[in-house]
Each structure stands twice: as C-alpha cells, then as structure tokens.
Design a protein around this motif. Structure first.
Motif, PDB file in Angstrom:
ATOM      1  N   PRO A  10      61.312  32.471  25.633  1.00 38.63           N
ATOM      2  CA  PRO A  10      62.450  34.835  24.965  1.00 38.63           C
ATOM      3  C   PRO A  10      61.909  35.172  24.757  1.00 38.63           C
ATOM      4  CG  PRO A  10      63.738  32.800  24.280  1.00 38.63           C
ATOM      5  CD  PRO A  10      63.005  31.968  24.641  1.00 38.63           C
ATOM      6  N   HIS A  11      61.312  34.673  23.146  1.00 40.39           N
ATOM      7  CA  HIS A  11      60.622  35.987  22.199  1.00 40.39           C
ATOM      8  C   HIS A  11      58.903  35.569  22.458  1.00 40.39           C
ATOM      9  CE1 HIS A  11      64.756  36.981  21.377  1.00 40.39           C
ATOM     10  NE2 HIS A  11      64.644  36.118  21.046  1.00 40.39           N
ATOM     11  N   ALA A  12      58.423  35.172  23.416  1.00 39.97           N
ATOM     12  CA  ALA A  12      56.884  35.269  23.135  1.00 39.97           C
ATOM     13  C   ALA A  12      56.238  35.736  24.185  1.00 39.97           C
ATOM     14  CB  ALA A  12      56.430  33.594  22.901  1.00 39.97           C
TER      15      ALA A  12
ATOM     16  N   SER B 238      47.131  31.146  28.939  1.00 43.59           N
ATOM     17  CA  SER B 238      46.368  30.429  28.749  1.00 43.59           C
ATOM     18  C   SER B 238      46.619  30.062  26.972  1.00 43.59           C
ATOM     19  CB  SER B 238      44.828  30.181  28.841  1.00 43.59           C
ATOM     20  OG  SER B 238      44.861  31.196  28.176  1.00 43.59           O
ATOM     21  N   ALA B 239      47.102  31.553  26.679  1.00 44.11           N
ATOM     22  CA  ALA B 239      47.641  31.445  25.169  1.00 44.11           C
ATOM     23  C   ALA B 239      48.963  32.237  25.165  1.00 44.11           C
ATOM     24  CB  ALA B 239      46.283  32.648  24.010  1.00 44.11           C
ATOM     25  N   THR B 240      49.845  31.465  23.503  1.00 37.13           N
ATOM     26  CA  THR B 240      51.154  32.173  23.909  1.00 37.13           C
ATOM     27  C   THR B 240      50.632  33.369  22.546  1.00 37.13           C
ATOM     28  OG1 THR B 240      52.229  30.595  24.635  1.00 37.13           O
ATOM     29  CG2 THR B 240      53.661  31.727  23.288  1.00 37.13           C
ATOM     30  N   LEU B 241      51.325  34.333  22.731  1.00 30.08           N
ATOM     31  CA  LEU B 241      51.397  35.271  21.405  1.00 30.08           C
ATOM     32  C   LEU B 241      53.023  35.277  20.761  1.00 30.08           C
ATOM     33  CD1 LEU B 241      49.629  38.912  21.939  1.00 30.08           C
ATOM     34  CD2 LEU B 241      52.259  38.606  21.116  1.00 30.08           C
ATOM     35  N   THR B 242      52.505  35.303  19.726  1.00 32.32           N
ATOM     36  CA  THR B 242      54.004  36.400  19.287  1.00 32.32           C
ATOM     37  C   THR B 242      54.648  37.088  17.454  1.00 32.32           C
ATOM     38  OG1 THR B 242      53.726  34.338  17.627  1.00 32.32           O
ATOM     39  CG2 THR B 242      55.702  33.519  19.258  1.00 32.32           C
ATOM     40  N   TYR B 243      55.169  37.934  17.428  1.00 34.21           N
ATOM     41  CA  TYR B 243      55.092  38.361  16.156  1.00 34.21           C
ATOM     42  C   TYR B 243      56.239  37.475  15.151  1.00 34.21           C
ATOM     43  CZ  TYR B 243      53.689  41.843  19.807  1.00 34.21           C
ATOM     44  OH  TYR B 243      53.003  42.750  20.598  1.00 34.21           O
ATOM     45  N   VAL B 244      55.086  38.312  14.018  1.00 36.14           N
ATOM     46  CA  VAL B 244      56.290  37.713  12.921  1.00 36.14           C
ATOM     47  C   VAL B 244      56.521  38.582  11.979  1.00 36.14           C
ATOM     48  CG1 VAL B 244      56.163  36.405  10.746  1.00 36.14           C
ATOM     49  CG2 VAL B 244      54.904  35.908  13.116  1.00 36.14           C
ATOM     50  N   TYR B 245      57.874  39.531  12.627  1.00 35.88           N
ATOM     51  CA  TYR B 245      57.879  40.938  11.937  1.00 35.88           C
ATOM     52  C   TYR B 245      57.788  40.802  10.284  1.00 35.88           C
ATOM     53  CZ  TYR B 245      58.477  41.921  16.450  1.00 35.88           C
ATOM     54  OH  TYR B 245      58.579  42.201  18.076  1.00 35.88           O
ATOM     55  N   HIS B 246      58.248  39.945   9.793  1.00 40.29           N
ATOM     56  CA  HIS B 246      58.329  39.902   8.390  1.00 40.29           C
ATOM     57  C   HIS B 246      57.226  39.998   8.147  1.00 40.29           C
ATOM     58  CE1 HIS B 246      59.185  37.870   4.572  1.00 40.29           C
ATOM     59  NE2 HIS B 246      60.055  38.491   4.832  1.00 40.29           N
ATOM     60  N   ASP B 247      56.746  38.886   8.585  1.00 46.28           N
ATOM     61  CA  ASP B 247      54.671  39.297   8.110  1.00 46.28           C
ATOM     62  C   ASP B 247      53.817  40.514   8.470  1.00 46.28           C
ATOM     63  OD1 ASP B 247      55.689  37.294   5.655  1.00 46.28           O
ATOM     64  OD2 ASP B 247      55.949  35.601   7.849  1.00 46.28           O
ATOM     65  N   ALA B 248      54.927  41.119   9.144  1.00 48.11           N
ATOM     66  CA  ALA B 248      53.278  41.882   9.589  1.00 48.11           C
ATOM     67  C   ALA B 248      52.623  41.351  10.249  1.00 48.11           C
ATOM     68  CB  ALA B 248      53.209  43.314   8.602  1.00 48.11           C
ATOM     69  N   GLN B 249      52.839  40.378  10.863  1.00 47.14           N
ATOM     70  CA  GLN B 249      51.462  39.090  11.647  1.00 47.14           C
ATOM     71  C   GLN B 249      52.082  39.044  13.351  1.00 47.14           C
ATOM     72  OE1 GLN B 249      51.612  35.195   9.690  1.00 47.14           O
ATOM     73  NE2 GLN B 249      50.418  36.415   8.153  1.00 47.14           N
TER      74      GLN B 249
ATOM     75  N   CYS C 284      49.891  35.873  32.808  1.00 48.69           N
ATOM     76  CA  CYS C 284      49.837  36.272  31.939  1.00 48.69           C
ATOM     77  C   CYS C 284      50.974  37.599  32.158  1.00 48.69           C
ATOM     78  CB  CYS C 284      48.436  37.090  32.024  1.00 48.69           C
ATOM     79  SG  CYS C 284      48.142  38.283  30.278  1.00 48.69           S
ATOM     80  N   SER C 285      51.807  37.570  30.964  1.00 51.12           N
ATOM     81  CA  SER C 285      52.562  39.094  30.986  1.00 51.12           C
ATOM     82  C   SER C 285      51.846  40.504  30.572  1.00 51.12           C
ATOM     83  CB  SER C 285      53.030  39.004  29.140  1.00 51.12           C
ATOM     84  OG  SER C 285      54.068  37.183  28.861  1.00 51.12           O
ATOM     85  N   LYS C 286      50.179  40.707  30.501  1.00 53.60           N
ATOM     86  CA  LYS C 286      50.161  41.874  31.092  1.00 53.60           C
ATOM     87  C   LYS C 286      50.844  42.961  32.231  1.00 53.60           C
ATOM     88  CE  LYS C 286      48.186  42.749  26.528  1.00 53.60           C
ATOM     89  NZ  LYS C 286      49.299  44.230  26.042  1.00 53.60           N
ATOM     90  N   ALA C 287      51.462  43.692  32.288  1.00 50.31           N
ATOM     91  CA  ALA C 287      51.944  44.162  33.448  1.00 50.31           C
ATOM     92  C   ALA C 287      50.274  44.188  34.494  1.00 50.31           C
ATOM     93  CB  ALA C 287      51.641  45.260  33.169  1.00 50.31           C
ATOM     94  N   SER C 288      50.758  44.168  36.270  1.00 56.30           N
ATOM     95  CA  SER C 288      49.512  43.585  36.770  1.00 56.30           C
ATOM     96  C   SER C 288      48.558  43.361  36.536  1.00 56.30           C
ATOM     97  CB  SER C 288      49.061  45.693  36.673  1.00 56.30           C
ATOM     98  OG  SER C 288      49.612  45.998  37.154  1.00 56.30           O
ATOM     99  N   CYS C 289      48.623  41.354  35.673  1.00 57.53           N
ATOM    100  CA  CYS C 289      47.452  40.227  35.445  1.00 57.53           C
ATOM    101  C   CYS C 289      48.435  39.832  36.326  1.00 57.53           C
ATOM    102  CB  CYS C 289      47.515  40.508  34.153  1.00 57.53           C
ATOM    103  SG  CYS C 289      46.134  39.483  33.926  1.00 57.53           S
TER     104      CYS C 289
END
Length: 76
Positions: free
Chosen positions: A45-47, A22-33, A12-17
């Motif tokens: 690299p950006h997820a 089991s999941a990947t999070l991405t930001y879609v800045y253009h759509d605020a999603q 997990c990418s969260k600090a201290s975890c």
C-alpha cells in the motif's frame, strides 16, 4: 483440485501508463531516500510499481538520495 489462477497483472503506477511493472519504488522519509528495487512479490500500500522506462528516468527531490537495488541471480 482447484484450477490455478493466473498471476495478477501489475501495471506501472504512473498515470496513463499501461506497461507491466518491473520495479518497486519506496520512500524512506527519515533518511530522505528513494529506493527502487526489483518488483516485490505482492503489491504494497505504501509503495509504487514502475515500468522499466519510468524506473530508469526517475528523478528525486533536491536533497534526496536515489538508491537502486538490483537482483543478484546467485542469491535466488
């Protein structure tokens, strides 16, 4: 023949975890999603990779939309 390498453990990418992702999070800045889906095959690299607990309790900034993608076994 070359021996098979064991799969690389992704945490997990969260600090201290230290729980497996089991999941990947991405930001879609253009759509605020914020998009959370199944763990992608290779680290990007950006997820951000998240464990089940952090993926489940994620909140998004005000005005943003959270999109959750699921795996459909029949598509595999």
């Amino acid at each position: 023949t070359m021996p098979l390498r064991p799969p690389v453990r992704r945490l997990c990418s969260k600090a201290s975890c230290s729980i497996d992702a089991s999941a990947t999070l991405t930001y879609v800045y253009h759509d605020a999603q914020v998009v959370i889906g199944p763990l992608v095959a290779t680290a990007q690299p950006h997820a951000y990779d998240l464990c089940p607990a952090h993926a489940a309790k994620l909140t998004v900034p005000v005005g943003w939309t959270l999109v959750r993608r699921q795996v459909y076994p029949e598509a595999i």
